[in-house]
Design an enzyme around this catalytic site. Structure first.
Site, PDB file in Angstrom:
ATOM      1  N   HIS A  21      12.395  -9.295  12.320  1.00  0.00           N
ATOM      2  CA  HIS A  21      13.155  -9.300  11.061  1.00  0.00           C
ATOM      3  C   HIS A  21      12.863 -10.523  10.196  1.00  0.00           C
ATOM      4  O   HIS A  21      13.232 -10.553   9.017  1.00  0.00           O
ATOM      5  CB  HIS A  21      14.665  -9.277  11.357  1.00  0.00           C
TER       6      HIS A  21
ATOM      7  N   CYS B 228       7.355   1.534  14.892  1.00  0.00           N
ATOM      8  CA  CYS B 228       6.519   1.381  13.714  1.00  0.00           C
ATOM      9  C   CYS B 228       5.522   0.248  13.990  1.00  0.00           C
ATOM     10  O   CYS B 228       5.597  -0.441  15.011  1.00  0.00           O
ATOM     11  CB  CYS B 228       7.364   1.064  12.479  1.00  0.00           C
TER      12      CYS B 228
ATOM     13  N   GLU C 142      17.367  -9.352   8.700  1.00  0.00           N
ATOM     14  CA  GLU C 142      16.261  -9.352   7.741  1.00  0.00           C
ATOM     15  C   GLU C 142      16.716  -9.899   6.393  1.00  0.00           C
ATOM     16  O   GLU C 142      16.026 -10.704   5.770  1.00  0.00           O
ATOM     17  CB  GLU C 142      15.691  -7.937   7.565  1.00  0.00           C
TER      18      GLU C 142
ATOM     19  N   ASN D 259      17.803   1.050  10.561  1.00  0.00           N
ATOM     20  CA  ASN D 259      17.022   2.227  10.176  1.00  0.00           C
ATOM     21  C   ASN D 259      17.420   3.458  10.985  1.00  0.00           C
ATOM     22  O   ASN D 259      17.349   4.577  10.498  1.00  0.00           O
ATOM     23  CB  ASN D 259      15.518   1.942  10.272  1.00  0.00           C
TER      24      ASN D 259
ATOM     25  N   HIS E  33      22.660  -8.124   7.894  1.00  0.00           N
ATOM     26  CA  HIS E  33      21.449  -7.791   8.644  1.00  0.00           C
ATOM     27  C   HIS E  33      20.529  -9.015   8.713  1.00  0.00           C
ATOM     28  O   HIS E  33      20.353  -9.721   7.724  1.00  0.00           O
ATOM     29  CB  HIS E  33      20.716  -6.627   7.971  1.00  0.00           C
TER      30      HIS E  33
ATOM     31  N   CYS F 169       7.557  -9.155  10.928  1.00  0.00           N
ATOM     32  CA  CYS F 169       6.818  -8.003  10.407  1.00  0.00           C
ATOM     33  C   CYS F 169       6.065  -8.424   9.145  1.00  0.00           C
ATOM     34  O   CYS F 169       6.646  -9.052   8.247  1.00  0.00           O
ATOM     35  CB  CYS F 169       7.790  -6.872  10.079  1.00  0.00           C
TER      36      CYS F 169
ATOM     37  N   CYS G 137       9.159  -0.122   3.348  1.00  0.00           N
ATOM     38  CA  CYS G 137       7.854   0.137   3.965  1.00  0.00           C
ATOM     39  C   CYS G 137       7.583   1.636   4.054  1.00  0.00           C
ATOM     40  O   CYS G 137       8.505   2.453   4.116  1.00  0.00           O
ATOM     41  CB  CYS G 137       7.758  -0.525   5.333  1.00  0.00           C
TER      42      CYS G 137
ATOM     43  N   SER H 176      20.653  -0.846  15.131  1.00  0.00           N
ATOM     44  CA  SER H 176      19.457  -0.652  14.318  1.00  0.00           C
ATOM     45  C   SER H 176      19.804  -0.025  12.977  1.00  0.00           C
ATOM     46  O   SER H 176      20.296   1.104  12.910  1.00  0.00           O
ATOM     47  CB  SER H 176      18.461   0.245  15.066  1.00  0.00           C
TER      48      SER H 176
END
Length: 278
Positions: A71, A12, A123, A218, A121, A93, A188, A216
């Site tokens: 993250h 991404c 993030e 996602n 996580h 990001c 996002c 990961s």
């Protein structure tokens, strides 16, 4: 065997930006990333070959340059780095950075913060730091129901890679409880489009391959969604994990990939499948 590849598969915007920033800073000695730059062992391995390793603490070592992972991190990391004169390369990001700004602003204005996501996580850990680690972190509506939320006004945001239906259920619950809250959609667009596309692809194929690291978030979300619509779904890191029997009776295979999966991995998998019919 027909191969259908998701248009959204692979890097991404935020991940590509972070990877490009990391590799453009490999020449200076004592350069580190704070945590893995992205959740992909191919990329982190390549950085290590260039002498750039991931660390979880800047104490007790000489650090000239610190690359902040995609993250994001808490304010504490910036503060400690500034105190030690460490040069920061911020590869957070931009969509995650927006969440930091929302959380910091609303928390300063007396709002309680609810974050939909996985508390382990990176993030989420970074986001929590922008509210002095006082966020209410809920992985789903059931965990939100188990929380004793004090009276007051709330801001609801979500991990950028989280499933929309989970967040929607939280919104419904808060409304039913009469809790005053503002919701800012922080999932996002790339995640939303990727999840929508995997549903369509899984419904049209005999076998689905979701490529990405097991670390990961996602990628795991994509696999869970795919499994609901195509029982013959597999989550693999690359061609080395594929087995011929996965494609038995398969006329059409679909391929998608997590946001941290390089194009080279996708191409290797396509090559493997094409060789099956030779």
């Amino acid at each position: 065997m027909e191969i259908r590849i998701a248009k959204t598969a692979g890097f991404c915007f935020g991940v590509k930006r972070a990877v490009d920033m990391a590799f453009s800073n490999v020449k200076e000695a004592n350069t580190y990333t704070y945590g893995p730059i992205i959740h992909n062992e191919v990329i982190t391995g390549a950085l290590e070959k260039d002498g750039v390793y991931a660390i979880d603490d800047i104490e007790g070592r000489e650090v000239n340059k610190l690359i902040i992972r995609s993250h994001g991190v808490s304010p504490e990391i910036y503060e400690k780095s500034e105190e030690r004169g460490i040069n920061i390369v911020d590869a957070t990001c931009p969509y995650v950075k927006k969440i930091h700004n929302y959380v910091e602003k609303y928390h300063a204005n007396g709002y309680y913060i609810i974050v939909a996501g996985n508390e382990n996580h990176p993030e989420i850990q970074g986001i929590n730091g922008w509210a002095h680690n006082k966020c209410y972190i809920a992985k789903d509506v059931e965990s939100l129901k188990a929380m004793h939320l004090p009276e007051g006004k709330y801001l609801l945001v979500a991990q950028t890679t989280y499933k929309k239906e989970v967040v929607d259920a939280m919104k419904v619950y808060l409304e039913e409880q009469g809790i005053e809250f503002e919701y800012i959609n922080t999932i996002c667009n790339a995640t939303k489009e990727r999840q929508e596309e995997v549903v369509q692809l899984a419904q049209q194929t005999d076998c689905m391959l979701i490529l990405g690291s097991p670390k990961s978030a996602n990628t795991k979300e994509l696999f869970e969604i795919s499994k609901k619509h195509c029982s013959n779904s597999y989550c693999v890191q690359g061609a080395v994990e594929l087995k011929d029997e996965m494609f038995t009776g398969c006329n059409c295979v679909g391929i998608t990939a997590g946001a941290s999966t390089p194009q080279s991995v996708i191409e290797e998998v396509i090559t493997y499948i094409n060789k099956l019919e030779q």
